[in-house]
Design an enzyme around this catalytic site. Structure first.
Site: not given
Length: 389
Positions: A72, A155, A183, A203, A205, A330
């Site tokens: 983000t 996503n 993604q 990202s 995670h 999210c």
């Protein structure tokens, strides 16, 4: 206690053992990466090793990696009208985004509301390139430079966007291109040069790293978006604040593992998804596979069971030991109509019955068998209760 079946990797992936080890090592170490003493140099070395691994995952240069708190923030850093290249201003007048972007792009940009244009997608969820051409022509005629943000893979549906072709068209008009690859990275080949984009967001995670780390990777390290945070000179002055060294170290370890295993994992995980979808369609003829005939991530399945509300199905599956999602994960647990499916023109009665299963590095053959067993036990009862309501 029966082991749960985790099929929600697009929300977050289990931490890889290599990432957990790197995280623990960095947590036990002392030293600010900006310090010049031995402890500081050790922390700096771990960060720079991770920087190289993240760059390699997307075919970039280490100098172009700007570490952030997650995808983000990486999107927010990229989506500014204020850029510089080699110290010279490179302002963007308007932001173009597709209608199926993640909320971090739809609402996380730094453009004034009247400087943002949302472009339509087709019934498969892919950007309508003719709409992009029309927008580019109009803005070129008015003398406006464009910044396009187009996700590489969705996503919710896993649909892969025509990023390279869109980037070619935008660059022909002198614009810039950012792609949210959160993604896609670690699940399909991502290469900055092949895509022809100026920057991608990634990202930790999502690929088995620890939460709290992400990156904006710039194809040209001399391209500089205006910082979101002002302060110290960390990240070459592009993102102030002491780096989250443990999460970054874990990010690097996850990126390295994901890159090494990528080709084999595409085949393995794609096979799991195909086996699950084939079996579900045989078991439930009413099932609607929403994006089965378009390029998509090998790990993602988005389908609907008409007449069964998604929120009811997700809760029932959870109680039976299967983790799935309805839409994006999210929004603080909120389940509501999907803006992605709405943009694709999916009828509301179908969209409200749609949910997502997503595989990842820890998924196994037995997960498919056990998931099918859960569906066979749960779905018929849900269908009967829905008809009786």
């Amino acid at each position: 206690m029966t082991e749960r079946i985790y099929l929600d990797h697009n929300a977050t992936a289990p931490v890889r053992p290599e990432a957990a080890e790197a995280l623990a090592t960095a947590l036990l170490a002392t030293g600010n990466a900006s310090a010049i003493h031995g402890e500081g140099r050790g922390t700096r070395a771990r960060i720079e090793e991770a920087r190289g691994a993240v760059a390699a995952l997307v075919g970039g240069e280490a100098q172009g990696v700007v570490f952030t708190s997650g995808g983000t923030e990486a999107d927010a850093l990229a989506l500014t009208p204020d850029y510089q290249r080699a110290g010279e201003p490179l302002a963007c007048d308007v932001l173009l985004i597709s209608a199926v972007e993640h909320a971090a792009v739809l609402r996380g940009h730094r453009f004034a509301a009247d400087k943002v244009e949302i472009l339509p997608v087709d019934a498969r969820g892919r950007l309508r390139l003719e709409a992009l051409d029309e927008a580019l022509a109009a803005h070129a005629e008015a003398g406006r430079r464009v910044l396009l943000s187009l996700m590489l893979a969705n996503n919710e549906t896993g649909v892969i966007q025509p990023v390279a072709e869109a980037a070619r068209r935008v660059h022909a008009q002198g614009g810039l291109v950012h792609s949210d690859a959160v993604q896609a990275a670690g699940r399909i080949r991502v290469d900055l040069a092949e895509l022809g984009v100026d920057a991608v967001s990634v990202s930790a995670h999502k690929i088995g790293g620890a939460p709290g780390a992400g990156a904006l990777v710039l194809a040209d390290p001399d391209l500089r978006p205006a910082p979101v945070f002002a302060g110290g000179g960390q990240e070459r002055g592009r993102r102030a604040g002491s780096e989250n060294a443990p999460a970054i170290a874990a990010f690097g370890a996850a990126a390295h593992s994901a890159r090494l295993a990528l080709e084999s994992e595409i085949i393995r995980i794609g096979g799991l998804r195909e086996r699950l979808e084939d079996a579900l369609r045989c078991e439930f003829p009413e099932l609607v596979l929403l994006v089965g005939d378009v390029d998509r991530l090998p790990n993602t399945s988005c389908f609907a069971l008409p007449g069964v509300p998604a929120e009811t199905a997700v809760i029932a599956l959870d109680l039976a030991g299967l983790s799935a999602s309805a839409g994006a994960a999210c929004s603080s647990g909120k389940i509501g109509p999907s803006h992605v499916l709405a943009a694709m023109g999916v009828p509301e009665r179908i969209a409200r019955s749609a949910f997502r299963l997503s595989f990842g590095w820890s998924s196994r053959e037995e997960d498919v068998d056990r998931a099918l067993g859960v569906f066979r036990r749960v779905v018929p009862g849900l269908s009967r209760r829905t008809r009786a309501a």
